[in-house]
Design a protein around this motif. Structure first.
Motif, PDB file in Angstrom:
ATOM      1  N   TYR A 153     -12.681  -0.569   7.009  1.00  0.00           N
ATOM      2  CA  TYR A 153     -12.753  -1.939   6.243  1.00  0.00           C
ATOM      3  C   TYR A 153     -14.392  -2.399   6.294  1.00  0.00           C
ATOM      4  CZ  TYR A 153      -7.639  -2.261   6.728  1.00  0.00           C
ATOM      5  OH  TYR A 153      -6.578  -1.853   6.544  1.00  0.00           O
TER       6      TYR A 153
ATOM      7  N   TRP B  89      -9.927  -8.360   6.882  1.00  0.00           N
ATOM      8  CA  TRP B  89      -8.823  -7.556   7.033  1.00  0.00           C
ATOM      9  C   TRP B  89      -8.141  -8.400   8.366  1.00  0.00           C
ATOM     10  CZ3 TRP B  89     -13.572  -5.813   9.190  1.00  0.00           C
ATOM     11  CH2 TRP B  89     -13.479  -5.466  10.184  1.00  0.00           C
TER      12      TRP B  89
ATOM     13  N   LYS C 144      -7.793  -5.356  -1.980  1.00  0.00           N
ATOM     14  CA  LYS C 144      -7.150  -4.811  -0.886  1.00  0.00           C
ATOM     15  C   LYS C 144      -6.987  -3.317  -0.869  1.00  0.00           C
ATOM     16  CE  LYS C 144      -4.118  -8.942  -0.524  1.00  0.00           C
ATOM     17  NZ  LYS C 144      -2.846  -9.381  -0.983  1.00  0.00           N
TER      18      LYS C 144
ATOM     19  N   GLY D 228      -4.306  -4.562   7.484  1.00  0.00           N
ATOM     20  CA  GLY D 228      -4.538  -4.484   6.210  1.00  0.00           C
ATOM     21  C   GLY D 228      -5.621  -5.421   5.743  1.00  0.00           C
TER      22      GLY D 228
ATOM     23  N   TYR E 111       0.835  -1.151   0.056  1.00  0.00           N
ATOM     24  CA  TYR E 111      -0.110   0.014   0.085  1.00  0.00           C
ATOM     25  C   TYR E 111       0.907   1.095  -0.136  1.00  0.00           C
ATOM     26  CZ  TYR E 111      -3.235   3.555   1.435  1.00  0.00           C
ATOM     27  OH  TYR E 111      -4.065   4.607   1.501  1.00  0.00           O
TER      28      TYR E 111
ATOM     29  N   ASN F 135      -8.256  -0.768   1.941  1.00  0.00           N
ATOM     30  CA  ASN F 135      -7.089  -0.095   2.551  1.00  0.00           C
ATOM     31  C   ASN F 135      -7.101   1.350   2.646  1.00  0.00           C
ATOM     32  OD1 ASN F 135      -5.801  -2.311   3.495  1.00  0.00           O
ATOM     33  ND2 ASN F 135      -4.449  -2.760   1.860  1.00  0.00           N
TER      34      ASN F 135
END
Length: 486
Positions: free
Chosen positions: A277, A458, A176, A465, A130, A180
């Protein structure tokens, strides 16, 4: 990374033109099949430098008679796709910091399409990092080319698995990245723009509805959650047409709460940052549509994503308020932190207009599911046994596990209300089940399943993450329903 399948050279692995070999050695397997490498392996085993156990690695450099300058031997528990994925990850970790340009992966034995998919997914896991709000983050050094070495008879399966794996890996990475991003970046508007981008790239029809359109439709339950936030809501509709226009589609519904404070029923402050999330279901549906768009199975798929924030304000819904859902059923909101089911129920009713073959909703819905199943299995609820079995089979193939949970009618009792057709929560006992029972009340007209991914979407702590789950499960489910043979 560029992936390809190569036939094992007649002269053995020593003749492979790659700068690095990664050789997976199942604990119950035999030799590598290359004289020079097998001699080095036997010597390492004899001297105690290597054991054929899962996770053990041995690095060899500049082995005489081998073209590749680097060799990593890594132990696997067995020859399964799951063990191969873990071993590849450990082997890549052993190469960290080395300037690998062309990595040749050698599994030994029969190479199936599932093995090839595992290779790609392991590389995706190693590659993802990320950086959107952390520009100082350095991307891992990974090879530009990855070759999977297979026998002639396994080459077609290897190519098929690599193709499927790359599409799923791209979907996982997208899920993802979307999840994120902080709530001030990943807003409902951002989710709508991402859906449009995916649709444009892969030939899908995409509509993103605003508040006025949602009000016109009559999604009173969805609107009740969004009304406490200044951030505009979005209702996202994506349509992939891979079969005849009249063919009944699979409908995927993803919960898109881009930040969840709990509303007036405010959450505790500890770890509230992780509530960015709470749109993990939406992220996984977007990732699945990305994968489907690339693989182009012969099936119709619709994605529905209700997206908004759940915030406290003078306009926010209060405990005790009663709202009218799109279905016409009224709901007494006893807890504003049970909001995911309130946006999903209207999307599930909206799904009826497609006369779907099946509907699967995906949501970080309940902390109760985390208590029940932890962080390994997602909770699976299904009103149709065949649909439930299909999802379980897809979860096994995708290495994306879920566990079938009950839907007995007795669990409905806790949802009774004196002031509406139902309450939005029951007691603490069986909280994941009663949440699913709430959703089931809006799905009587089609085969329906619900995936509670609160425990698997997550990771927290030092490894905080998104996981990208359950993109693999959903993609394999759709491909199996389509009879995909790619």
């Amino acid at each position: 990374m560029n992936f390809q399948a190569l036939v094992t050279p007649a002269e053995g692995l020593s003749a492979l033109s790659a700068d690095t070999l990664l050789i997976v050695l199942p604990a119950d397997g035999g030799e590598v099949g290359d004289k020079v490498i097998d001699q080095a392996l036997q010597s390492a085993l004899k001297q105690g430098d290597f054991e054929r156990k899962a996770g053990r690695t041995l690095y060899l450099h500049g082995l005489s008679g081998v073209k590749a300058q680097r060799i990593v031997l890594v132990g696997a528990r067995d020859g399964s796709a799951k063990s191969v994925k873990a071993a590849i990850g450990q082997g890549v970790a052993a190469l960290k910091g080395r300037a690998v340009k062309h990595l040749a992966v050698c599994l030994g034995g029969v190479v199936e399409s599932g093995h090839a998919e595992s290779v790609v997914l392991a590389m995706e896991q190693a590659a993802y990092h990320y950086s959107h709000t952390k520009p100082s983050a350095e991307a891992p050094q990974l090879p530009a080319k990855v070759s999977l070495v297979a026998g002639k008879n396994d080459l077609a399966a290897a190519k098929s698995g690599l193709t499927r794996g790359q599409a799923i890996a791209a979907g996982v990475s997208l899920a993802k990245e979307t999840a994120n991003r902080p709530g001030n970046f990943c807003t409902p508007t951002y989710l709508g723009e991402e859906a449009k981008r995916i649709g444009k790239e892969h030939g899908m029809t995409v509509k993103v509805l605003d508040r006025k359109a949602v009000e016109k439709i009559g999604m009173g339950s969805f609107l009740s959650v969004a009304q406490g936030s200044d951030e505009p809501l979005r209702f996202i509709i994506m349509e992939y047409t891979g079969a005849a226009a009249k063919a009944a589609p699979i409908v995927l519904v993803g919960k898109g709460i881009t930040f969840d404070t709990g509303g007036i029923s405010l959450k505790p402050g500890a770890e509230m940052d992780e509530m960015k999330y709470d749109m993990g279901g939406a992220a996984s549906v977007l990732g699945t549509m990305r994968a489907i768009g690339e693989l182009k199975p012969k099936i119709n798929v619709v994605a529905l994503i209700p997206a908004c924030e759940n915030m406290p304000s003078g306009r926010a819904t209060k405990p005790g308020d009663v709202v009218t859902s799109l279905s016409g059923q009224t709901i007494e909101i006893l807890n504003t932190d049970a909001e995911g089911r309130l946006i999903l129920c209207d999307a599930l009713t909206y799904a009826e207009r497609y006369k779907p073959a099946a509907v699967v909703d995906v949501a970080t819905l309940t902390g109760a599911c985390v208590i029940a199943l932890g962080a390994h299995h997602a909770g699976l609820y299904a009103s149709d046994d065949q649909l439930g079995e299909d999802l379980l089979a897809a979860s096994r193939t995708a290495q994306d596990p879920c566990w079938r949970m009950p839907l007995d009618e007795e669990y409905d009792e806790g949802l009774k209300s004196n002031f509406a057709d139902m309450a939005n929560i029951a007691g603490r006992a069986g909280g994941s089940i009663t949440a699913a029972k709430f959703l089931q009340r809006f799905t009587r007209k089609y085969a329906w399943a619900h995936l509670d991914i609160a425990g698997v979407a997550w990771k927290g702590g030092a490894q905080k993450g998104a996981t990208g789950r359950p993109v693999g499960l959903l993609t394999h489910f759709v491909l199996a329903r389509a009879g995909y043979k790619g």
